[in-house]
Design a protein around this motif. Structure first.
Motif, PDB file in Angstrom:
ATOM      1  N   LYS A   1      -9.519  38.972 -39.132  1.00 59.66           N
ATOM      2  CA  LYS A   1     -10.371  40.021 -38.563  1.00 59.66           C
ATOM      3  C   LYS A   1      -9.578  41.303 -38.336  1.00 59.66           C
ATOM      4  O   LYS A   1     -10.065  42.400 -38.600  1.00 59.66           O
ATOM      5  N   ILE A   2      -8.346  41.184 -37.865  1.00 58.00           N
ATOM      6  CA  ILE A   2      -7.490  42.356 -37.658  1.00 58.00           C
ATOM      7  C   ILE A   2      -7.184  43.038 -38.995  1.00 58.00           C
ATOM      8  O   ILE A   2      -7.240  44.259 -39.108  1.00 58.00           O
ATOM      9  N   ALA A   3      -6.855  42.239 -40.007  1.00 55.92           N
ATOM     10  CA  ALA A   3      -6.569  42.798 -41.334  1.00 55.92           C
ATOM     11  C   ALA A   3      -7.770  43.566 -41.867  1.00 55.92           C
ATOM     12  O   ALA A   3      -7.626  44.658 -42.424  1.00 55.92           O
ATOM     13  N   LYS A   4      -8.956  43.015 -41.679  1.00 57.81           N
ATOM     14  CA  LYS A   4     -10.181  43.679 -42.124  1.00 57.81           C
ATOM     15  C   LYS A   4     -10.363  45.004 -41.376  1.00 57.81           C
ATOM     16  O   LYS A   4     -10.650  46.037 -41.984  1.00 57.81           O
ATOM     17  N   GLU A   5     -10.183  44.980 -40.057  1.00 59.80           N
ATOM     18  CA  GLU A   5     -10.324  46.186 -39.243  1.00 59.80           C
ATOM     19  C   GLU A   5      -9.310  47.261 -39.635  1.00 59.80           C
ATOM     20  O   GLU A   5      -9.599  48.456 -39.554  1.00 59.80           O
ATOM     21  N   GLU A   6      -8.106  46.840 -40.049  1.00 58.11           N
ATOM     22  CA  GLU A   6      -7.066  47.789 -40.439  1.00 58.11           C
ATOM     23  C   GLU A   6      -7.234  48.292 -41.871  1.00 58.11           C
ATOM     24  O   GLU A   6      -6.446  49.106 -42.336  1.00 58.11           O
ATOM     25  N   GLY A   7      -8.229  47.790 -42.582  1.00 61.89           N
ATOM     26  CA  GLY A   7      -8.540  48.291 -43.914  1.00 61.89           C
ATOM     27  C   GLY A   7      -7.865  47.572 -45.062  1.00 61.89           C
ATOM     28  O   GLY A   7      -7.943  48.025 -46.208  1.00 61.89           O
ATOM     29  N   TYR A   8      -7.218  46.448 -44.797  1.00 66.71           N
ATOM     30  CA  TYR A   8      -6.599  45.687 -45.891  1.00 66.71           C
ATOM     31  C   TYR A   8      -7.670  45.040 -46.755  1.00 66.71           C
ATOM     32  O   TYR A   8      -8.755  44.704 -46.284  1.00 66.71           O
ATOM     33  N   LYS A   9      -7.346  44.857 -48.008  1.00 67.58           N
ATOM     34  CA  LYS A   9      -8.234  44.181 -48.953  1.00 67.58           C
ATOM     35  C   LYS A   9      -7.776  42.756 -49.250  1.00 67.58           C
ATOM     36  O   LYS A   9      -8.529  41.965 -49.802  1.00 67.58           O
ATOM     37  N   ALA A  10      -6.516  42.440 -48.893  1.00 67.31           N
ATOM     38  CA  ALA A  10      -5.970  41.102 -49.138  1.00 67.31           C
ATOM     39  C   ALA A  10      -5.005  40.740 -48.015  1.00 67.31           C
ATOM     40  O   ALA A  10      -4.407  41.621 -47.385  1.00 67.31           O
ATOM     41  N   LEU A  11      -4.851  39.425 -47.791  1.00 62.38           N
ATOM     42  CA  LEU A  11      -3.993  38.942 -46.716  1.00 62.38           C
ATOM     43  C   LEU A  11      -3.293  37.656 -47.133  1.00 62.38           C
ATOM     44  O   LEU A  11      -3.903  36.774 -47.730  1.00 62.38           O
ATOM     45  N   ALA A  12      -2.010  37.592 -46.803  1.00 62.25           N
ATOM     46  CA  ALA A  12      -1.252  36.345 -46.966  1.00 62.25           C
ATOM     47  C   ALA A  12      -0.780  35.904 -45.596  1.00 62.25           C
ATOM     48  O   ALA A  12      -0.279  36.711 -44.816  1.00 62.25           O
ATOM     49  N   ILE A  13      -0.956  34.645 -45.293  1.00 59.37           N
ATOM     50  CA  ILE A  13      -0.393  34.087 -44.074  1.00 59.37           C
ATOM     51  C   ILE A  13       0.920  33.438 -44.492  1.00 59.37           C
ATOM     52  O   ILE A  13       0.964  32.714 -45.481  1.00 59.37           O
ATOM     53  N   THR A  14       1.987  33.778 -43.813  1.00 59.70           N
ATOM     54  CA  THR A  14       3.311  33.266 -44.198  1.00 59.70           C
ATOM     55  C   THR A  14       4.023  32.696 -42.981  1.00 59.70           C
ATOM     56  O   THR A  14       5.115  33.125 -42.624  1.00 59.70           O
ATOM     57  N   ASP A  15       3.373  31.717 -42.348  1.00 66.96           N
ATOM     58  CA  ASP A  15       3.979  31.071 -41.190  1.00 66.96           C
ATOM     59  C   ASP A  15       5.292  30.403 -41.570  1.00 66.96           C
ATOM     60  O   ASP A  15       5.499  30.019 -42.724  1.00 66.96           O
ATOM     61  N   HIS A  16       6.150  30.241 -40.574  1.00 68.23           N
ATOM     62  CA  HIS A  16       7.449  29.602 -40.788  1.00 68.23           C
ATOM     63  C   HIS A  16       7.290  28.096 -41.035  1.00 68.23           C
ATOM     64  O   HIS A  16       6.768  27.373 -40.182  1.00 68.23           O
ATOM     65  N   ASP A  17       7.703  27.672 -42.220  1.00 71.69           N
ATOM     66  CA  ASP A  17       7.853  26.252 -42.558  1.00 71.69           C
ATOM     67  C   ASP A  17       6.584  25.423 -42.400  1.00 71.69           C
ATOM     68  O   ASP A  17       6.662  24.208 -42.186  1.00 71.69           O
ATOM     69  N   THR A  18       5.425  26.044 -42.515  1.00 73.80           N
ATOM     70  CA  THR A  18       4.163  25.307 -42.463  1.00 73.80           C
ATOM     71  C   THR A  18       3.080  26.062 -43.221  1.00 73.80           C
ATOM     72  O   THR A  18       3.103  27.289 -43.273  1.00 73.80           O
ATOM     73  N   ALA A  19       2.162  25.303 -43.779  1.00 72.19           N
ATOM     74  CA  ALA A  19       1.015  25.901 -44.465  1.00 72.19           C
ATOM     75  C   ALA A  19      -0.291  25.508 -43.778  1.00 72.19           C
ATOM     76  O   ALA A  19      -1.359  25.637 -44.356  1.00 72.19           O
ATOM     77  N   THR A  20      -0.212  25.035 -42.529  1.00 69.92           N
ATOM     78  CA  THR A  20      -1.397  24.531 -41.840  1.00 69.92           C
ATOM     79  C   THR A  20      -2.447  25.600 -41.557  1.00 69.92           C
ATOM     80  O   THR A  20      -3.615  25.278 -41.371  1.00 69.92           O
ATOM     81  N   ALA A  21      -2.075  26.854 -41.528  1.00 72.36           N
ATOM     82  CA  ALA A  21      -3.042  27.926 -41.264  1.00 72.36           C
ATOM     83  C   ALA A  21      -3.723  28.434 -42.533  1.00 72.36           C
ATOM     84  O   ALA A  21      -4.666  29.219 -42.448  1.00 72.36           O
ATOM     85  N   CYS A  22      -3.267  27.983 -43.670  1.00 76.74           N
ATOM     86  CA  CYS A  22      -3.794  28.530 -44.929  1.00 76.74           C
ATOM     87  C   CYS A  22      -5.280  28.264 -45.131  1.00 76.74           C
ATOM     88  O   CYS A  22      -6.008  29.152 -45.560  1.00 76.74           O
ATOM     89  N   GLU A  23      -5.739  27.074 -44.812  1.00 74.29           N
ATOM     90  CA  GLU A  23      -7.162  26.772 -45.009  1.00 74.29           C
ATOM     91  C   GLU A  23      -8.049  27.588 -44.066  1.00 74.29           C
ATOM     92  O   GLU A  23      -9.028  28.182 -44.528  1.00 74.29           O
ATOM     93  N   PRO A  24      -7.727  27.673 -42.768  1.00 77.71           N
ATOM     94  CA  PRO A  24      -8.554  28.549 -41.917  1.00 77.71           C
ATOM     95  C   PRO A  24      -8.535  30.011 -42.365  1.00 77.71           C
ATOM     96  O   PRO A  24      -9.559  30.694 -42.291  1.00 77.71           O
ATOM     97  N   VAL A  25      -7.411  30.491 -42.854  1.00 76.89           N
ATOM     98  CA  VAL A  25      -7.333  31.873 -43.343  1.00 76.89           C
ATOM     99  C   VAL A  25      -8.172  32.042 -44.603  1.00 76.89           C
ATOM    100  O   VAL A  25      -8.903  33.022 -44.746  1.00 76.89           O
TER     101      VAL A  25
END
Length: 83
Positions: free
Chosen positions: A25-49
């Motif tokens: 939601k923040i990325a959308k508000e800031e005008g980004y068209k794409a987002l990568a989640i790059t958490d440390h040593d885990t990919a657990t947030a990728c599906e919700p993102v």
């Protein structure tokens, strides 16, 4: 200058302040068209993102920031990988 993508974000799944859904939601508000989640040593947030990006109309990029200890230097290096 207008930015297209934020390719280095951290959520509450590692050391970030915001949930995966809040980051989208923040990325959308800031005008980004794409987002990568790059958490440390885990990919657990990728599906919700991914799901939230689809709802918000953003392109999603799979990413993880790997920690790589270097005993010779006594440091840990971070390596960001995509897809």
């Amino acid at each position: 200058m207008k930015y297209y993508a934020n390719l280095h974000t951290h959520s509450t799944h590692s050391d970030g302040k915001y949930s995966p859904e809040e980051l989208v939601k923040i990325a959308k508000e800031e005008g980004y068209k794409a987002l990568a989640i790059t958490d440390h040593d885990t990919a657990t947030a990728c599906e919700p993102v991914r799901i939230e990006c689809e709802k918000q109309g953003l392109e999603w990029v799979f990413g993880v920031e790997f920690s790589s200890p270097c005993a010779a230097l006594g440091k840990t290096f971070h390596i960001v990988g995509f897809h």
